[in-house]
Design a protein around this motif. Structure first.
Motif, mmCIF file in Angstrom:
data_model
loop_
_atom_site.group_PDB
_atom_site.id
_atom_site.type_symbol
_atom_site.label_atom_id
_atom_site.label_comp_id
_atom_site.label_asym_id
_atom_site.label_seq_id
_atom_site.Cartn_x
_atom_site.Cartn_y
_atom_site.Cartn_z
ATOM 1 N N GLU A 198 41.508 46.631 31.276
ATOM 2 C CA GLU A 198 40.526 46.112 32.220
ATOM 3 C C GLU A 198 40.766 46.645 33.624
ATOM 4 O O GLU A 198 39.828 47.092 34.308
ATOM 5 N N THR A 199 42.018 46.621 34.075
ATOM 6 C CA THR A 199 42.339 47.112 35.412
ATOM 7 C C THR A 199 42.070 48.602 35.521
ATOM 8 O O THR A 199 41.508 49.075 36.527
ATOM 9 N N THR A 218 40.018 49.732 45.683
ATOM 10 C CA THR A 218 38.917 49.471 44.761
ATOM 11 C C THR A 218 38.515 48.017 44.861
ATOM 12 O O THR A 218 39.354 47.118 44.717
ATOM 13 N N TRP A 228 40.673 43.444 46.334
ATOM 14 C CA TRP A 228 40.794 44.890 46.188
ATOM 15 C C TRP A 228 42.113 45.246 45.504
ATOM 16 O O TRP A 228 43.131 44.561 45.673
ATOM 17 N N HIS A 229 42.094 46.336 44.741
ATOM 18 C CA HIS A 229 43.316 46.978 44.292
ATOM 19 C C HIS A 229 43.691 48.032 45.339
ATOM 20 O O HIS A 229 42.894 48.923 45.635
ATOM 21 N N GLU A 278 38.420 49.190 35.921
ATOM 22 C CA GLU A 278 37.982 48.802 37.268
ATOM 23 C C GLU A 278 38.307 49.892 38.276
ATOM 24 O O GLU A 278 37.465 50.258 39.114
ATOM 25 N N GLN A 320 47.347 43.780 44.524
ATOM 26 C CA GLN A 320 46.050 43.115 44.493
ATOM 27 C C GLN A 320 45.975 42.227 45.732
ATOM 28 O O GLN A 320 46.840 41.369 45.949
ATOM 29 N N THR A 334 37.143 44.505 43.732
ATOM 30 C CA THR A 334 37.081 43.724 42.505
ATOM 31 C C THR A 334 36.357 42.415 42.811
ATOM 32 O O THR A 334 35.950 42.172 43.948
ATOM 33 N N SER A 335 36.222 41.570 41.808
ATOM 34 C CA SER A 335 35.510 40.310 42.002
ATOM 35 C C SER A 335 36.231 39.379 42.973
ATOM 36 O O SER A 335 35.606 38.499 43.578
ATOM 37 N N ASP A 349 34.977 51.042 48.670
ATOM 38 C CA ASP A 349 35.919 51.729 47.782
ATOM 39 C C ASP A 349 36.239 53.077 48.413
ATOM 40 O O ASP A 349 35.378 53.688 49.060
#
Length: 429
Positions: free
Chosen positions: A186-187, A252, A258-259, A190, A292, A254-255, A232
């Motif tokens: 999943e990661t 990046t 960010w990563h 993403e 994260q 995310t919901s 991003d």
């Protein structure tokens, strides 16, 4: 079923450790030359860099971890014996991996014999081959990218950045494993999707110098959307920065935040088929560490992402002049074949200086500075700037080195200060 023992490395020399007995005693590998220090075990998962060697040939730049048969070496002497567990996970350099993939394992043995300088000892070759085969005959499918190898730096130009981004996204979508927090499917999906959307930023030499210097003294930073130059992004410095030797970073959305990911380059010093395959399967960048974060998350100034945060802050305070790079011709053709618009790569440079002293710092009438007989250099530093509704919020603003004192006073040469010019990068290399 007994859980696999976590791999350990020596905190002093960053070398992976072998084990003796049960419970395990951690020891340096027999062939490793050290200064005589005792091992200080620390989990490999806590280190950005590990001084591994290829377990097949001793090459100092391993690329992959393979899982195979559990191998134990037994040395028997007149007075005593030694049993050392070599484990079931072995590191392989790009060249040995290429030979293994092509089922040319005799070439792997040749590399080991040559590396050890034992070509005139046929019995040694036989023993090495037995160890290799004991591992490879029980090899399991798959492989894991080693992200902790301190490869020689590879130069990435602005023109190449779209190709570098696309290959990195393809790796995240591939089947080769990662050993980090990015290992989940999943990661990885993403991050790959975020790279597809990412704005591309190439930081020139002078701005890289400034960002690295500013990162050394970075205060705590509160993460928010206004801080980032895009939702991003993928950012590449002109050279590795900070003692961690980071070459690039991505963020990046995310919901829930960010990563943030730091990268080092891979493949430096290779050529021929091993380099070609590494570029094809991995690309130019490998993740070093990730975090994260969410809106209003506070990151300490010594966080691994400090260089990225410092670069963001400098761009946000309009210390940057951003221009567009010409993308490599081959990249333009590749995008045209897939009906995608040519990506924009933004080059970040230092904005031309408007004054020798920052606003609000020059001495006012009646200030003690007016009576100074010499000018003093003040080093670059961060200070908190009010912003937002009612100026209630604070964010770090970098103050460039400047001269304090009367304009006509002589300069007191008592302090060393880094002054940055405005060189323009050579992008045609």
């Amino acid at each position: 079923m007994t859980a696999a023992r976590e791999e350990m490395a020596c905190q002093i020399c960053l070398s992976p450790l072998n084990t003796l007995g049960t419970p395990p005693t951690y020891v340096h590998p027999i062939q490793l030359a050290t200064d005589g220090h005792q091992p200080v075990p620390v989990p490999v998962s806590q280190l950005d860099t590990v001084n591994r060697h290829c377990d097949f040939c001793g090459d100092p730049y391993p690329a992959w971890t393979l899982v195979g048969g559990e191998v134990t070496a037994v040395a028997i002497g007149v007075a005593a014996g030694l049993v050392q567990n070599l484990g079931h996970a072995w590191a392989a350099c790009a060249t040995c991996q290429t030979y293994i993939d092509d089922d040319r394992t005799a070439k792997v043995v040749d590399r080991a014999v040559q590396a050890f300088g034992l070509g005139d000892h046929p019995q040694v070759r036989e023993r090495i081959e037995e160890l290799h085969q004991a591992f490879l005959n029980a090899r399991r499918p798959g492989r894991t990218l080693i992200t902790t190898t301190a490869w020689p730096a590879t130069v990435i130009t602005a023109r190449e950045l779209p190709k570098v981004r696309d290959r990195l996204a393809r790796f995240y979508r591939g089947t080769d494993s990662l050993p980090t927090a990015l290992a989940t499917a999943e990661t990885r999906q993403e991050v790959a999707a975020g790279l597809d959307r990412a704005g591309l930023f190439w930081i020139d030499d002078d701005f890289t110098d400034l960002a690295e210097y500013a990162a050394e003294k970075l205060p705590d930073v509160t993460i928010n959307r206004e801080l980032m130059p895009g939702t991003d992004g993928l950012l590449v410095w002109s050279r590795p920065v900070t003692p961690r030797r980071i070459t690039a970073a991505s963020w990046t959305a995310t919901s829930d935040g960010w990563h943030l990911i730091n990268y080092r380059t891979i493949g430096g010093g290779l050529d021929g088929t091993p380099l070609q395959r590494l570029r094809e399967h991995v690309g130019w960048l490998v993740p070093m560490n990730s975090a994260q974060v969410c809106e209003q998350h506070v990151l300490p100034g010594d966080h691994p992402a400090a260089a990225l945060l410092a670069t963001w802050l400098l761009v946000a305070q309009q210390a940057a002049n951003v221009t567009t790079a010409e993308v490599d011709k081959a990249v333009r053709k590749s995008y045209a074949r897939t009906n995608r618009p040519t990506p924009e790569v933004r080059i970040v440079r230092i904005r031309a200086k408007r004054s020798t002293t920052p606003t609000g710092i020059r001495s006012a009438p009646g200030d003690p500075g007016r009576s100074q007989t010499r000018r003093l250099w003040v080093s670059g530093h961060w200070r908190n700037q009010p912003y937002g509704p009612g100026k209630a919020l604070r964010r770090p603003v970098y103050i460039n080195p400047f001269l304090r004192g009367p304009d006509n006073a002589p300069i007191q040469l008592s302090t060393t200060v880094r002054m940055l010019g405005s060189r323009r990068p050579k992008l045609e290399d």
